[in-house]
Design a protein around this motif. Sequence first.
Motif, mmCIF file in Angstrom:
data_model
loop_
_atom_site.group_PDB
_atom_site.id
_atom_site.type_symbol
_atom_site.label_atom_id
_atom_site.label_comp_id
_atom_site.label_asym_id
_atom_site.label_seq_id
_atom_site.Cartn_x
_atom_site.Cartn_y
_atom_site.Cartn_z
ATOM 1 N N ALA A 1 46.003 41.373 36.253
ATOM 2 C CA ALA A 1 45.872 42.652 35.300
ATOM 3 C C ALA A 1 46.802 43.871 36.031
ATOM 4 O O ALA A 1 46.924 44.009 37.030
ATOM 5 C CB ALA A 1 44.733 43.406 35.305
ATOM 6 N N THR A 2 47.216 44.267 34.599
ATOM 7 C CA THR A 2 48.476 45.343 34.346
ATOM 8 C C THR A 2 47.994 46.670 34.441
ATOM 9 O O THR A 2 46.643 47.131 33.358
ATOM 10 C CB THR A 2 49.749 45.284 34.144
ATOM 11 N N ASP B 1 47.884 46.850 30.883
ATOM 12 C CA ASP B 1 46.460 46.155 30.520
ATOM 13 C C ASP B 1 45.099 46.977 29.993
ATOM 14 O O ASP B 1 44.401 47.461 29.269
ATOM 15 C CB ASP B 1 45.904 44.744 31.008
ATOM 16 N N VAL B 2 45.256 48.291 31.527
ATOM 17 C CA VAL B 2 44.176 49.372 31.744
ATOM 18 C C VAL B 2 44.449 50.029 30.407
ATOM 19 O O VAL B 2 43.503 50.652 29.725
ATOM 20 C CB VAL B 2 43.871 50.305 32.730
ATOM 21 N N VAL C 1 39.446 50.176 34.129
ATOM 22 C CA VAL C 1 39.927 49.826 35.722
ATOM 23 C C VAL C 1 38.384 48.656 36.247
ATOM 24 O O VAL C 1 38.929 47.624 36.703
ATOM 25 C CB VAL C 1 40.265 50.872 36.376
ATOM 26 N N TYR D 1 41.652 46.173 37.844
ATOM 27 C CA TYR D 1 42.782 46.193 38.437
ATOM 28 C C TYR D 1 43.085 46.615 39.526
ATOM 29 O O TYR D 1 42.600 47.916 40.115
ATOM 30 C CB TYR D 1 43.028 47.635 36.992
#
Length: 339
Positions: free
Chosen positions: A2-3, A6-7, A41, A46
């Motif tokens: 995840a980036t 994305d969060v 998160v 993340y």
Amino acid sequence: MATLADVARRAGVSPATASRIISGSTKLVTDELRARVLRAVDELQYVPNAHAQLLARAQRTAVGVIVHDVSDPYFAEITRGLQQVATAHGRLVIICNSYRDPARELEYVELLRAQQVAAIVLAGSGYHDAAFTKALKSKLAAYTRTGGRVSVIGRHELPGDAVMPANEEGGYLAGAELFTTGHRKVGVVAGPRVLTTTTDRLAGLRRAARESGRTLPAKRIAYAGFDRDGGAEATAALLDASPDLTAIVALNDSMAVGALATLRERGIDVPGQVSLIGFDDMSIARDVTPALSTVRLPLTEMGARAMSLALDNTDGPARVEPVEAVLIRRASSQPLTSR
């Protein structure tokens, strides 16, 4: 994986807002917004990019330490003190081993500067190398212009604060202990010629010889690596050149341990036939047989003081903090009684 984007999408906020909440920014946000981001998160598992967070923070959190070799007991003790102070200030320590390679020291300064460390501590000896010193001064000056701080341990012709161990005085103490108790033929197991530490400790020995009306000729000085094997090899060379030596001074304790091994291999009694004195008072000095007479430097304290100077943002001229040397008498040395 995840980036941050994305969060932010999962939480319904902008990437900037998500970044501030994740990094613990002091900017106020609602509890509901914070909860949404932290929940995203957790759901996405993340993991923040630590390097990016470091660059984004106004406060630099890491400090760089350049040593010759952290496996060397001398630098291990100094590093202990450096880390104790850094930890107390919530700082991460990046340790770089140069292995006494000047070119590698220059590379490490560049790398630490690129990492935007808050301070750089040079814990190894200075070099008798004008080109290297000029290049290092230039790199450190560029680093300090960006807000970085520099401190050094030992004699360097560099900008920054300094912790200055009494290497010359320590050499004098070791020499006086032998020359004033009857020893005339004293050999020296010395470190590399290019290091200022070697030069300073030898200068003290020569001063003690002069004051006692003695000499320290070149044939009684053997240069080698500042380690156990170097000490063993240098001692063998000294004994081959001057088999009538009554005492040996090794310019650090690791070399003294090597000297002791060579003397034992040749069946030479210490201190009955040859007295031996080391330098630094590393922990091993008390554990060898016979226990090693040596010159004590407070190595852990030296590291702690260097880190304290590096983290002190007080403006003003460069500071120099002297460190006293003390002679410690143990079983490996004694007055000369037979000659």
